[in-house]
Design a protein around this motif. Structure first.
Motif, short mmCIF file in Angstrom:
data_model
loop_
_atom_site.label_atom_id
_atom_site.label_comp_id
_atom_site.label_asym_id
_atom_site.label_seq_id
_atom_site.Cartn_x
_atom_site.Cartn_y
_atom_site.Cartn_z
N VAL A 153 -49.36 37.12 -34.07
CA VAL A 153 -48.15 38.21 -33.99
C VAL A 153 -47.73 38.35 -35.50
O VAL A 153 -47.32 37.13 -36.02
N ILE A 154 -47.82 39.51 -36.10
CA ILE A 154 -47.16 39.70 -37.28
C ILE A 154 -46.01 40.34 -37.41
O ILE A 154 -45.74 41.17 -36.68
N VAL A 155 -45.15 39.71 -38.06
CA VAL A 155 -43.59 40.37 -38.40
C VAL A 155 -43.42 40.46 -40.05
O VAL A 155 -44.18 39.81 -40.63
N PHE A 156 -42.16 40.88 -40.13
CA PHE A 156 -41.87 41.15 -41.57
C PHE A 156 -40.62 40.31 -41.97
O PHE A 156 -39.65 40.11 -41.12
N ASP A 157 -40.47 40.44 -43.41
CA ASP A 157 -39.32 39.73 -44.04
C ASP A 157 -38.11 40.86 -43.57
O ASP A 157 -38.57 41.77 -43.32
N HIS A 158 -36.84 39.98 -43.33
CA HIS A 158 -35.74 40.66 -42.77
C HIS A 158 -35.84 41.27 -41.38
O HIS A 158 -34.82 41.97 -41.06
N ALA A 159 -36.98 41.19 -40.70
CA ALA A 159 -36.95 41.64 -39.35
C ALA A 159 -35.89 41.05 -38.41
O ALA A 159 -35.49 39.76 -38.52
N TYR A 160 -35.47 41.66 -37.30
CA TYR A 160 -34.77 41.37 -36.06
C TYR A 160 -35.31 41.73 -34.81
O TYR A 160 -35.37 42.84 -34.67
N HIS A 161 -35.75 40.76 -34.06
CA HIS A 161 -36.31 41.19 -32.94
C HIS A 161 -35.63 40.42 -31.55
O HIS A 161 -35.98 40.45 -30.51
N GLY A 162 -34.67 39.38 -31.80
CA GLY A 162 -33.95 39.10 -30.74
C GLY A 162 -33.55 37.47 -30.95
O GLY A 162 -33.75 36.89 -31.90
N ARG A 163 -32.96 36.80 -29.79
CA ARG A 163 -32.53 35.64 -29.72
C ARG A 163 -33.26 34.50 -28.75
O ARG A 163 -32.74 33.66 -28.54
N ASN A 165 -36.71 32.40 -27.34
CA ASN A 165 -37.33 31.46 -28.24
C ASN A 165 -38.53 32.30 -28.93
O ASN A 165 -38.76 31.98 -30.41
N LEU A 166 -39.33 33.04 -28.34
CA LEU A 166 -40.19 34.08 -29.12
C LEU A 166 -39.69 34.96 -30.22
O LEU A 166 -40.17 35.02 -31.23
N THR A 167 -38.57 35.41 -29.75
CA THR A 167 -38.03 36.44 -30.61
C THR A 167 -37.21 36.07 -31.89
O THR A 167 -37.16 36.40 -32.91
N MET A 168 -36.69 34.65 -31.44
CA MET A 168 -36.34 34.01 -32.65
C MET A 168 -37.07 33.72 -33.86
O MET A 168 -37.11 33.91 -34.91
N ALA A 169 -38.24 33.22 -33.13
CA ALA A 169 -39.57 33.00 -34.22
C ALA A 169 -39.74 34.40 -34.91
O ALA A 169 -40.28 34.32 -36.03
N MET A 170 -39.73 35.50 -34.35
CA MET A 170 -39.99 36.74 -34.73
C MET A 170 -38.93 37.27 -35.94
O MET A 170 -39.07 38.25 -36.74
N THR A 171 -37.72 36.90 -35.47
CA THR A 171 -36.55 37.22 -36.27
C THR A 171 -36.57 36.28 -37.64
O THR A 171 -37.09 35.05 -37.59
N ALA A 172 -36.34 37.11 -38.68
CA ALA A 172 -36.18 36.35 -40.24
C ALA A 172 -35.22 35.44 -40.33
O ALA A 172 -35.44 34.26 -41.08
N LYS A 173 -34.12 35.79 -40.05
CA LYS A 173 -32.71 35.29 -40.66
C LYS A 173 -32.48 33.94 -40.14
O LYS A 173 -32.12 34.10 -38.73
N ASN A 174 -32.25 32.85 -40.76
CA ASN A 174 -31.82 31.46 -40.30
C ASN A 174 -30.38 31.57 -39.73
O ASN A 174 -30.42 31.30 -38.28
N MET A 175 -29.31 31.88 -40.61
CA MET A 175 -28.03 31.79 -40.06
C MET A 175 -27.63 33.21 -39.63
O MET A 175 -27.75 34.10 -40.42
N PRO A 176 -27.30 33.57 -38.55
CA PRO A 176 -26.82 32.60 -37.40
C PRO A 176 -27.92 32.37 -36.39
O PRO A 176 -27.61 31.47 -35.44
N TYR A 177 -28.85 33.08 -36.49
CA TYR A 177 -29.65 33.28 -35.36
C TYR A 177 -30.46 32.09 -34.91
O TYR A 177 -30.79 31.89 -33.96
N LYS A 178 -30.97 31.31 -36.10
CA LYS A 178 -32.15 30.40 -35.70
C LYS A 178 -31.70 28.73 -36.00
O LYS A 178 -32.19 28.06 -35.44
N HIS A 179 -30.60 28.75 -36.87
CA HIS A 179 -30.34 27.34 -37.16
C HIS A 179 -30.14 26.32 -36.27
O HIS A 179 -29.10 26.40 -35.43
N ARG A 180 -30.90 25.43 -36.18
CA ARG A 180 -31.08 24.16 -35.56
C ARG A 180 -31.25 24.57 -34.00
O ARG A 180 -31.13 23.77 -33.05
N PHE A 181 -31.89 25.75 -33.77
CA PHE A 181 -32.50 26.23 -32.49
C PHE A 181 -34.08 25.99 -32.33
O PHE A 181 -34.73 26.31 -31.40
N GLY A 182 -34.67 25.45 -33.19
CA GLY A 182 -36.06 25.25 -33.05
C GLY A 182 -36.36 24.14 -32.35
O GLY A 182 -35.44 23.56 -31.58
#
Ligand code: PLZ
Length: 450
Positions: A153-163, A165-182
């Motif tokens: 699956v190809i996604v882009f810099d600055h993308a937002y697709h959700g929260r 697990n898969l859509t966190m991977a697709m979302t670009a920004k670490n804080m607040p969306y992904k930090h320590r959720f991997g």
């Protein structure tokens, strides 16, 4: 008063502050919130709402605030829009749930028909309904993988697709969306976006697409790619409008290489940008399109719509969920869609751009801190920087936002660097209210720019 107040466009359409913001009753509720609700769920402006309608939100202290956010691009038809409220109440009095996968009902079919009719392209289409934007994106990926038999699956810099697990991977920004959720889902590959304001040198849409495509070819391989997923105008990532030609070039490459082109129109869809869908601006016809937010006037509903041969590739029972396409949400959607069409809310979005753009551009002329003004329709933003360059100024965005809040205008920020002020008014906002909000924004610059 706030206990009995009803919402809808009958609410007085004005900005009126009776207390400081947040007021004492909001503060009391917020103390209860802090004791009862997980800290991770954190409101940007803790004024507690008693009613909403047209372009205002009325809080529990009786303050009337101008809504320049629409609950993140959701209540485009207005809050408690009469047609939506009536349809929801009527459906809720008949039945609230059966589960479409157990015993179906007409509303789900009618919403699917409307989506198939309204989304770009004249080809045969099918839809499937879900509860949230993230769930729609997840399902678009499932469908694309199933159809192509490929993983990437190809996604882009600055993308937002959700929260999720898969859509966190697709979302670009670490804080607040992904930090320590991997750890995050695999086979998600990120490539550069077309972000005209931040290109080191002028880069056309075609050149930016070539840059992304080369990276896909070299690092992933077209034959391994199930889907390219892109927001036609990025939302949370900063209202990034790609250079003209970028989206058509990507879509053409996908068509050539058998890759499913997925437009995530969860934030841009349903008249927000002045077209029913933002893709239409450049005549791009996605294979799949994800929608949510503006679809149902505030009821939780989301969808994947796309080419019949891709959508129907999945085996019976392969898609679903207990609540997806809930009958009350579907009733809300049918009413919201009818309102968007009958009230020409596309035209309203264009009018909002006509009113706001010159005012935002005037700010850019007056203040070197406004690095860029961009967006389309009623999805507009200013990007704030240190004068003379492109260094992001998130502190200024926060100060301007806080000034608006204190003065009764509900604004939002966004952006990878947190330095973008964005404006997403309900499309039905009265013009005087919009002008008043713009005056408050002017005042924010006059007082906050140091
Ligand atoms: N795709 C393009 O804008 C949701 C997120 C708010 P859900 N944007 C608001 C937050 O901080 O959680 C969004 C979007 C685009 C997907 C989504 C996800 O939609 O309904 O929030 O799951």
């Amino acid at each position: 008063m706030s206990d009995t107040i009803t919402g809808g466009p009958g609410l007085a359409q004005h900005r009126r502050l009776l207390t400081e913001i947040p007021g004492p009753r909001s503060a009391e509720l917020h103390a209860r919130k802090t004791a009862a609700v997980a800290a991770g769920v954190s409101p940007g402006l803790p004024v507690y709402i008693a009613a909403g309608g047209g372009g205002v939100l009325v809080d529990v202290d009786g303050n009337s605030l101008i809504d320049m956010g629409s609950g993140i691009a959701v209540v485009s038809v207005g809050n408690a829009a009469p047609a939506v409220s009536a349809a929801v109440a009527e459906q809720a009095s008949r039945f609230t749930h059966t589960c479409f996968m157990v015993t179906p009902y007409e509303g789900y079919v009618a919403v699917s028909e409307a989506l198939n009719r309204l989304t770009p392209g004249e080809h045969d289409k099918r839809s499937a309904l879900f509860n949230s934007g993230a769930e729609a994106v997840e399902n678009a990926v499932k469908i694309a993988r199933h159809h192509t038999g490929r993983d990437a699956v190809i996604v882009f810099d600055h993308a937002y697709h959700g929260r999720t697990n898969l859509t966190m991977a697709m979302t670009a920004k670490n804080m607040p969306y992904k930090h320590r959720f991997g750890p995050f889902a695999g086979e998600v590959h990120r490539v550069p976006m077309s972000y005209p304001f931040r290109e080191p040198a002028p880069t056309s849409g075609e050149q930016a697409a070539e840059r992304a495509i080369t990276m896909i070819d070299k690092q992933v391989g077209a034959d391994n790619v199930a889907a390219v997923v892109i927001e036609p105008i990025q939302g949370e990532g900063g209202f990034v409008v790609p250079a003209p030609g970028f989206l058509p070039a990507l879509a053409a490459w996908c068509a050539e290489r058998g890759v499913v082109f997925v437009a995530d129109e969860i934030q841009t869809g349903f008249a927000r940008t002045g077209d029913m869908f933002a893709c239409e601006h450049e005549g791009v016809v996605p294979d799949l399109i994800t929608t949510a937010k503006g679809i149902a006037g505030g009821m939780p509903l989301a969808a994947v719509t796309g080419r019949a041969e891709i959508m129907d590739a999945v085996h019976p029972g392969g898609l679903g969920g207990t609540y997806g396409g809930n009958p009350v949400a579907c009733a809300g959607a049918l009413a919201a869609i009818a309102t968007i069409e009958s009230e020409d809310l596309r035209g309203r979005a264009r009018r909002i751009e006509q009113i706001m753009m010159p005012r935002l551009r005037a700010l850019a002329e007056r203040y070197p801190q406004v690095g860029d003004v961009r967006g389309r329709g009623a999805m507009l933003a200013v990007e704030l920087v240190r004068p003379g360059g492109t260094e992001p100024d998130a502190a200024l965005a926060a100060a301007l936002n806080a000034h608006c809040h204190r003065n009764g205008v509900v604004t939002l920020t966004c952006g990878t660097f947190g330095n973008v002020m964005r404006f997403l008014p309900p499309l039905v906002i009265p013009e005087e209210l919009l002008l008043d909000a713009l005056d408050v924004i002017d005042d924010a610059f006059a007082t906050q720019v140091g």
